[in-house]
Design a protein around this motif. Structure first.
Motif, mmCIF file in Angstrom:
data_model
loop_
_atom_site.group_PDB
_atom_site.id
_atom_site.type_symbol
_atom_site.label_atom_id
_atom_site.label_comp_id
_atom_site.label_asym_id
_atom_site.label_seq_id
_atom_site.Cartn_x
_atom_site.Cartn_y
_atom_site.Cartn_z
ATOM 1 N N THR A 133 0.829 -1.208 0.000
ATOM 2 C CA THR A 133 0.000 0.000 0.000
ATOM 3 C C THR A 133 0.863 1.256 0.000
ATOM 4 N N ILE A 134 1.929 1.243 0.824
ATOM 5 C CA ILE A 134 2.843 2.393 0.879
ATOM 6 C C ILE A 134 3.490 2.633 -0.477
ATOM 7 N N MET A 135 3.944 1.556 -1.099
ATOM 8 C CA MET A 135 4.652 1.698 -2.370
ATOM 9 C C MET A 135 3.723 2.121 -3.504
ATOM 10 N N SER A 136 2.491 1.593 -3.506
ATOM 11 C CA SER A 136 1.575 1.901 -4.600
ATOM 12 C C SER A 136 0.924 3.271 -4.469
ATOM 13 N N ASN A 137 0.800 3.777 -3.240
ATOM 14 C CA ASN A 137 0.136 5.057 -3.014
ATOM 15 C C ASN A 137 1.096 6.205 -2.751
ATOM 16 N N SER A 138 2.382 5.942 -2.872
ATOM 17 C CA SER A 138 3.365 6.999 -2.629
ATOM 18 C C SER A 138 3.418 7.989 -3.786
ATOM 19 N N GLY A 139 2.998 7.530 -4.976
ATOM 20 C CA GLY A 139 3.066 8.393 -6.143
ATOM 21 C C GLY A 139 4.460 8.541 -6.696
ATOM 22 N N MET A 140 5.401 7.738 -6.137
ATOM 23 C CA MET A 140 6.790 7.814 -6.584
ATOM 24 C C MET A 140 7.145 6.544 -7.318
ATOM 25 N N ALA A 141 7.572 6.668 -8.541
ATOM 26 C CA ALA A 141 8.067 5.509 -9.281
ATOM 27 C C ALA A 141 9.496 5.222 -8.841
ATOM 28 N N GLN A 142 9.950 4.042 -9.141
ATOM 29 C CA GLN A 142 11.327 3.683 -8.785
ATOM 30 C C GLN A 142 12.301 4.595 -9.532
ATOM 31 N N GLY A 143 13.033 5.404 -8.773
ATOM 32 C CA GLY A 143 13.927 6.379 -9.376
ATOM 33 C C GLY A 143 15.203 5.745 -9.910
ATOM 34 N N VAL A 144 15.703 6.295 -11.012
ATOM 35 C CA VAL A 144 16.971 5.848 -11.579
ATOM 36 C C VAL A 144 17.939 7.026 -11.538
ATOM 37 N N THR A 145 19.053 6.858 -10.858
ATOM 38 C CA THR A 145 20.043 7.921 -10.733
ATOM 39 C C THR A 145 20.949 7.904 -11.955
ATOM 40 N N GLU A 146 20.981 9.032 -12.664
ATOM 41 C CA GLU A 146 21.792 9.126 -13.878
ATOM 42 C C GLU A 146 22.750 10.300 -13.771
ATOM 43 N N LEU A 147 23.830 10.203 -14.519
ATOM 44 C CA LEU A 147 24.821 11.270 -14.552
ATOM 45 C C LEU A 147 24.298 12.405 -15.434
ATOM 46 N N PRO A 148 24.219 13.636 -14.872
ATOM 47 C CA PRO A 148 23.695 14.762 -15.658
ATOM 48 C C PRO A 148 24.535 15.036 -16.904
ATOM 49 N N VAL A 149 23.870 15.543 -17.938
ATOM 50 C CA VAL A 149 24.553 15.854 -19.204
ATOM 51 C C VAL A 149 25.632 16.910 -18.987
ATOM 52 N N GLU A 150 25.361 17.887 -18.104
ATOM 53 C CA GLU A 150 26.338 18.950 -17.846
ATOM 54 C C GLU A 150 27.640 18.394 -17.290
ATOM 55 N N ILE A 151 27.535 17.397 -16.415
ATOM 56 C CA ILE A 151 28.734 16.779 -15.840
ATOM 57 C C ILE A 151 29.529 16.063 -16.929
ATOM 58 N N VAL A 152 28.826 15.346 -17.790
ATOM 59 C CA VAL A 152 29.494 14.613 -18.874
ATOM 60 C C VAL A 152 30.239 15.580 -19.786
ATOM 61 N N GLU A 153 29.592 16.689 -20.123
ATOM 62 C CA GLU A 153 30.226 17.669 -21.017
ATOM 63 C C GLU A 153 31.451 18.299 -20.376
ATOM 64 N N LYS A 154 31.374 18.587 -19.078
ATOM 65 C CA LYS A 154 32.513 19.160 -18.370
ATOM 66 C C LYS A 154 33.698 18.190 -18.351
ATOM 67 N N ILE A 155 33.417 16.926 -18.088
ATOM 68 C CA ILE A 155 34.482 15.924 -18.019
ATOM 69 C C ILE A 155 35.137 15.739 -19.381
ATOM 70 N N GLU A 156 34.317 15.681 -20.437
ATOM 71 C CA GLU A 156 34.851 15.460 -21.787
ATOM 72 C C GLU A 156 35.665 16.643 -22.301
ATOM 73 N N SER A 157 35.448 17.821 -21.724
ATOM 74 C CA SER A 157 36.185 19.006 -22.169
ATOM 75 C C SER A 157 37.544 19.156 -21.489
ATOM 76 N N VAL A 158 37.852 18.286 -20.551
ATOM 77 C CA VAL A 158 39.104 18.371 -19.793
ATOM 78 C C VAL A 158 40.229 17.702 -20.572
ATOM 79 N N GLY A 159 41.439 18.310 -20.496
ATOM 80 C CA GLY A 159 42.599 17.745 -21.167
ATOM 81 C C GLY A 159 43.202 16.583 -20.390
ATOM 82 N N MET A 160 44.295 16.042 -20.923
ATOM 83 C CA MET A 160 44.933 14.868 -20.337
ATOM 84 C C MET A 160 45.472 15.150 -18.935
#
Length: 279
Positions: A118-145
């Motif tokens: 009942t708690i899980m079905s009435n919480s209104g929250m789906a199972q969250g998936v933690t993902e790496l933000p696009v901004e972080i990916v772009e910052k990392i890829e722009s860094v030199g060696m």
């Protein structure tokens, strides 16, 4: 977000491990002991429970006799009809509890499992998936060696912490399942204490403790739901003008902090239940 950068892949791998463990926890919270791992473990516990029933019946007689001696100060008290009727009703009920103890525990678990669902079905929250933000990916890829060396250290430490926390959390949930099996297997022994007026507190404590272990699932589900609400708002990325190392460090630090809060809440579920039930 997919990337060929090995630093991004390292962080994505850690987050993937976390999401997998969180999914496993949601599955465990909705699974009954009878179906866990195909039911093989449950079958073993049922056999142990059946074997201990013989000992439980022996203790039943012993606790009954001790209760009679403790509550009746003389032979005259034993001959009183009200004492005799009360004692034998208690004995009959205790015998039934030992005989149908498995069904009693299963009924308690089903009630609490209904609360969890009942708690899980009435919480209104789906199972969250933690993902790496696009901004972080772009910052990392722009860094030199050369600049990627401190970034590699930050992501390595963050990935290690995330992986360790995910395993700690799922081990806690598995520990709850193991406790359910242990309570089920040993049930005839403490339940037999209901036969004696002076020993019935042992049986009451056992039922309360078992109910508490079942309720841990509700507390863990609530903790995961609260974390999903946190995950819906990704960690702050800070000023985009800052260096990539600083931004990634801020992101990883806030993410690890949120995960620590969740792991702490999951590990404290038994203490929270004890405080709620006064155990």
């Amino acid at each position: 977000m997919e990337s060929d950068n090995w630093i991004v892949q390292n962080l994505n791998s850690a987050l993937s491990t976390w999401n997998d463990k969180l999914t496993e926890i949601w599955t465990l919270l909705t699974q009954s002991p009878e179906n866990f791992k195909g039911g093989a473990i449950w079958g073993v516990m049922v056999n142990v429970n059946d074997a201990l029933k013989a000992i439980g019946y022996g203790l039943l007689v012993l606790f009954f006799a001790v209760g009679i001696v403790k509550t009746c100060s003389s032979y005259t008290d034993i001959k009183k009809p009200e004492h005799v009727v009360k004692a034998f009703i208690r004995f009959a009920l205790a015998q039934g509890a030992v005989m149908y103890g498995m069904e009693l525990l299963t009924a308690v678990f089903s009630i609490v499992q209904g609360m969890v669902s009942t708690i899980m079905s009435n919480s209104g929250m789906a199972q969250g998936v933690t993902e790496l933000p696009v901004e972080i990916v772009e910052k990392i890829e722009s860094v030199g060696m050369l600049e990627s060396i401190p970034l590699w250290i930050v992501t390595l430490l963050g990935s290690l912490l995330i992986t360790v926390l995910s395993f700690i959390m799922v081990l806690t949930v598995y520990g709850r399942m193991f406790k359910l099996y242990m309570y089920t297997a040993i049930a005839p022994i403490p339940i037999s204490s209901f036969a004696g007026d002076t020993t019935q507190s042992v049986g009451k404590n056992f039922i309360r403790s078992y109910t508490g272990v079942c309720l841990e699932g509700a507390i863990i589900a609530l903790a995961c739901i609260i974390f999903s609400a946190f995950a819906a708002s990704p960690p702050a990325l800070g000023d985009q003008s800052l260096s990539a190392v600083t931004i990634v460090w801020n992101y990883v630090g806030e993410l690890v902090f949120n995960l620590l809060v969740l792991v702490g809440a999951v590990k404290a579920s038994d203490r929270i239940v004890k405080e709620i039930m006064g155990l």
